[in-house]
Design a protein around this motif. Structure first.
Motif, PDB file in Angstrom:
ATOM      1  N   VAL A 307       0.853  -1.181   0.000  1.00 27.57           N
ATOM      2  CA  VAL A 307       0.000   0.000   0.000  1.00 27.57           C
ATOM      3  C   VAL A 307       0.892   1.236   0.000  1.00 27.57           C
ATOM      4  N   PRO A 308       0.394   2.373  -0.476  1.00 27.55           N
ATOM      5  CA  PRO A 308       1.189   3.609  -0.403  1.00 27.55           C
ATOM      6  C   PRO A 308       1.448   4.008   1.045  1.00 27.55           C
ATOM      7  N   MET A 309       2.544   4.697   1.252  1.00 31.23           N
ATOM      8  CA  MET A 309       2.892   5.138   2.603  1.00 31.23           C
ATOM      9  C   MET A 309       1.863   6.129   3.160  1.00 31.23           C
ATOM     10  N   THR A 310       1.179   6.849   2.257  1.00 31.38           N
ATOM     11  CA  THR A 310       0.182   7.822   2.715  1.00 31.38           C
ATOM     12  C   THR A 310      -1.058   7.167   3.307  1.00 31.38           C
ATOM     13  N   ALA A 311      -1.189   5.837   3.165  1.00 29.72           N
ATOM     14  CA  ALA A 311      -2.361   5.154   3.710  1.00 29.72           C
ATOM     15  C   ALA A 311      -2.220   4.853   5.195  1.00 29.72           C
ATOM     16  N   LEU A 312      -1.018   4.975   5.738  1.00 32.04           N
ATOM     17  CA  LEU A 312      -0.776   4.625   7.137  1.00 32.04           C
ATOM     18  C   LEU A 312      -1.199   5.761   8.059  1.00 32.04           C
ATOM     19  N   LEU A 313      -1.782   5.391   9.173  1.00 24.94           N
ATOM     20  CA  LEU A 313      -2.183   6.325  10.213  1.00 24.94           C
ATOM     21  C   LEU A 313      -1.447   5.946  11.491  1.00 24.94           C
ATOM     22  N   GLN A 314      -0.587   6.841  11.962  1.00 26.54           N
ATOM     23  CA  GLN A 314       0.205   6.591  13.166  1.00 26.54           C
ATOM     24  C   GLN A 314      -0.493   7.203  14.374  1.00 26.54           C
ATOM     25  N   SER A 315      -0.587   6.410  15.434  1.00 27.59           N
ATOM     26  CA  SER A 315      -1.197   6.880  16.674  1.00 27.59           C
ATOM     27  C   SER A 315      -0.502   6.202  17.847  1.00 27.59           C
ATOM     28  N   LYS A 316      -0.931   6.547  19.068  1.00 26.01           N
ATOM     29  CA  LYS A 316      -0.335   5.924  20.253  1.00 26.01           C
ATOM     30  C   LYS A 316      -0.604   4.424  20.288  1.00 26.01           C
ATOM     31  N   ALA A 317      -1.725   4.002  19.719  1.00 27.82           N
ATOM     32  CA  ALA A 317      -2.065   2.582  19.715  1.00 27.82           C
ATOM     33  C   ALA A 317      -1.254   1.785  18.699  1.00 27.82           C
ATOM     34  N   GLY A 318      -0.608   2.473  17.745  1.00 32.56           N
ATOM     35  CA  GLY A 318       0.174   1.781  16.733  1.00 32.56           C
ATOM     36  C   GLY A 318      -0.153   2.275  15.334  1.00 32.56           C
ATOM     37  N   THR A 319       0.120   1.429  14.364  1.00 34.86           N
ATOM     38  CA  THR A 319      -0.108   1.761  12.961  1.00 34.86           C
ATOM     39  C   THR A 319      -1.401   1.116  12.492  1.00 34.86           C
ATOM     40  N   SER A 320      -2.197   1.880  11.746  1.00 37.25           N
ATOM     41  CA  SER A 320      -3.473   1.371  11.264  1.00 37.25           C
ATOM     42  C   SER A 320      -3.793   1.981   9.904  1.00 37.25           C
ATOM     43  N   VAL A 321      -4.845   1.453   9.267  1.00 39.21           N
ATOM     44  CA  VAL A 321      -5.345   1.977   7.995  1.00 39.21           C
ATOM     45  C   VAL A 321      -6.860   2.086   8.087  1.00 39.21           C
ATOM     46  N   TRP A 322      -7.421   2.857   7.154  1.00 40.47           N
ATOM     47  CA  TRP A 322      -8.878   2.990   7.065  1.00 40.47           C
ATOM     48  C   TRP A 322      -9.387   2.055   5.974  1.00 40.47           C
ATOM     49  N   VAL A 323     -10.275   1.148   6.333  1.00 44.11           N
ATOM     50  CA  VAL A 323     -10.887   0.213   5.383  1.00 44.11           C
ATOM     51  C   VAL A 323     -12.291   0.699   5.059  1.00 44.11           C
ATOM     52  N   VAL A 324     -12.604   0.804   3.767  1.00 43.84           N
ATOM     53  CA  VAL A 324     -13.914   1.276   3.319  1.00 43.84           C
ATOM     54  C   VAL A 324     -14.828   0.071   3.095  1.00 43.84           C
ATOM     55  N   ASN A 325     -15.970   0.075   3.785  1.00 45.42           N
ATOM     56  CA  ASN A 325     -16.945  -1.009   3.651  1.00 45.42           C
ATOM     57  C   ASN A 325     -18.325  -0.399   3.447  1.00 45.42           C
ATOM     58  N   GLN A 326     -18.843  -0.503   2.222  1.00 45.10           N
ATOM     59  CA  GLN A 326     -20.161   0.032   1.863  1.00 45.10           C
ATOM     60  C   GLN A 326     -20.258   1.524   2.181  1.00 45.10           C
ATOM     61  N   GLY A 327     -19.208   2.252   1.829  1.00 41.07           N
ATOM     62  CA  GLY A 327     -19.217   3.696   1.987  1.00 41.07           C
ATOM     63  C   GLY A 327     -18.911   4.189   3.378  1.00 41.07           C
ATOM     64  N   VAL A 328     -18.562   3.298   4.299  1.00 37.63           N
ATOM     65  CA  VAL A 328     -18.252   3.674   5.680  1.00 37.63           C
ATOM     66  C   VAL A 328     -16.834   3.203   5.989  1.00 37.63           C
ATOM     67  N   VAL A 329     -16.040   4.040   6.695  1.00 40.64           N
ATOM     68  CA  VAL A 329     -14.654   3.695   7.001  1.00 40.64           C
ATOM     69  C   VAL A 329     -14.553   3.129   8.409  1.00 40.64           C
ATOM     70  N   HIS A 330     -13.613   2.160   8.549  1.00 41.94           N
ATOM     71  CA  HIS A 330     -13.325   1.543   9.838  1.00 41.94           C
ATOM     72  C   HIS A 330     -11.819   1.486  10.005  1.00 41.94           C
ATOM     73  N   GLN A 331     -11.332   1.848  11.191  1.00 36.88           N
ATOM     74  CA  GLN A 331      -9.891   1.841  11.469  1.00 36.88           C
ATOM     75  C   GLN A 331      -9.455   0.425  11.838  1.00 36.88           C
ATOM     76  N   VAL A 332      -8.445  -0.081  11.104  1.00 43.46           N
ATOM     77  CA  VAL A 332      -7.976  -1.457  11.293  1.00 43.46           C
ATOM     78  C   VAL A 332      -6.476  -1.434  11.573  1.00 43.46           C
ATOM     79  N   PRO A 333      -5.998  -1.994  12.692  1.00 47.80           N
ATOM     80  CA  PRO A 333      -4.549  -2.082  12.961  1.00 47.80           C
ATOM     81  C   PRO A 333      -3.875  -3.027  11.975  1.00 47.80           C
ATOM     82  N   VAL A 334      -2.630  -2.700  11.599  1.00 50.68           N
ATOM     83  CA  VAL A 334      -1.882  -3.516  10.635  1.00 50.68           C
ATOM     84  C   VAL A 334      -0.475  -3.758  11.155  1.00 50.68           C
TER      85      VAL A 334
END
Length: 392
Positions: A307-334
């Motif tokens: 995946v592109p590096m711009t897809a990563l979201l860094q937070s205190k909990a760790g690294t995650s991405v946003w997964v789109v499911n039927q037009g709604v996003v969900h944060q998923v740790p990777v």
């Protein structure tokens, strides 16, 4: 609510001429109040916040893990040369970058003191040689007298001891003369290899001590590319046998190289570990000091998602991405497996065929509805107008 007696209260204290003007004004004010109160009773309809994003559909595959580091071309062997005796520099024969041959004179010291010491040693050798010859002649003479029984044996023994002492003194003086002769020759600093001068650390007129480095010579031949490896990449570098080198002066030419040495100690200034990569013998047009890019490549047999590096979201909990499911996003740790150029390799957390947000990850929240730029609408609800102030 509007008071019907409002008109009477206003006109109570007015004269006849003023009362004729009041009805129309009061009617207008009353109408305005009624409209305002009626409007306050209704609430503005809220529009759903749908944010436009960019996204990609990820796929499983095998991708090589690569690490790119910038380095410098340096000689395999670089000698720090210095005089073997102390003295004052009276001559410098080379400049920075001069190509030198083995035995070529690089610098010279003032030889006067060394020449005087050599002359002193020579005089001492001559005196010791004379004493030895005299002791040898007396020993022979007393040996003849002893053969004729003209002298006692103890006298002959004394002459024999005197000769041996004179012989030892001569050998000592000879060694001192040879040593001083060598010292005199050390006034000339000569190159011990064929190479190029990479540094000049002393100038004419400077007094230097014995062994102090005054010049550096890089030996001709094999060259290395030296790079600084971050501490979090050390274990990965050890497992990467495929190494490619490209020079900034020749970006289209790729050279195959090998890791020759990896320092076990970090540099105190940069906190990186020096890695020396061997250039192939057939590498041409490579000069010392050139800038090079070293790429360490590891073959990854496992299935990973890129995946592109711009897809990563860094937070205190760790690294995650946003997964789109039927037009709604969900944060998923990777879990990150490495890097491949400007992309990141994902080892776990997402699966094949999922849609991942690649732009705008820092403006999303859990459960937010989104619209993917350049994609067909998912449902009729997702086709609603974008909230005011946002653009598609």
């Amino acid at each position: 609510m509007f008071n019907p007696n409002f008109k009477s209260l206003v006109t109570a204290n007015l004269n006849e001429s003023q009362r004729s003007v009041i009805p129309r004004s009061v009617s207008a004010v009353a109408l305005s109040l009624v409209v305002a109160l009626t409007g306050c009773s209704k609430q503005a309809e809220k529009s759903e916040d749908i944010r436009p994003v960019r996204a990609v559909v990820v796929k499983n595959g095998t991708t090589d893990t690569a690490i790119e580091l910038s380095g410098e071309v340096r000689p395999r062997i670089e000698s720090h040369l210095g005089f073997r005796v102390g003295g004052k520099i009276v001559s410098r024969k080379v400049e920075l970058g001069t190509v030198v041959k083995r035995g070529q004179v690089l610098m010279q010291l003032d030889p006067q003191d060394l020449a005087l010491a050599q002359a002193q040693a020579k005089a001492g050798l001559t005196a010791a040689e004379s004493n030895r010859d005299l002791a040898m002649a007396e020993l022979k003479r007393y040996q003849e007298l002893r053969a004729k029984n003209f002298v006692a044996a103890t006298v002959l023994d004394a002459k024999d001891v005197a000769y041996k002492a004179a012989q030892s003194s001569y050998e000592q003086a000879l060694a001192a003369y040879k040593n001083q002769s060598n010292q005199a020759s050390y006034a000339n600093l000569e190159s011990d290899v064929d190479g190029v001068v990479t540094s000049v650390d002393a100038e004419v007129g400077q007094v230097v001590a014995a062994g102090a480095p005054v010049i550096r010579v890089a030996q001709s031949g094999d060259m290395d590319v030296v790079v600084g490896v971050p501490e979090n990449k050390i274990n990965m570098i050890r497992q990467m046998s495929d190494i490619n080198v490209s020079l900034w002066a020749q970006p289209s030419k790729i050279l195959s190289a090998k890791l020759r040495e990896l320092s076990p100690i970090a540099d105190p200034a940069t906190r990186t570990y020096a890695a020396k990569v061997i250039l192939p013998p057939d590498a041409t047009d490579v000069r010392l000091g050139m800038t090079a890019t070293v790429t360490f490549v590891a073959r990854n047999p496992n299935q990973v998602i890129k995946v592109p590096m711009t897809a990563l979201l860094q937070s205190k909990a760790g690294t995650s991405v946003w997964v789109v499911n039927q037009g709604v996003v969900h944060q998923v740790p990777v879990q990150i497996a490495g890097a491949a150029g400007e992309d990141v390799l994902i080892a776990g957390g997402v699966s094949n065929g999922q849609t991942i947000v690649t732009a705008g990850v820092h403006f999303l929240k859990e459960g937010q509805r989104v619209t993917i730029l350049g994609a067909d609408p998912i449902s009729a609800d997702a086709v609603k107008a974008v909230a005011p102030g946002e653009s598609k």
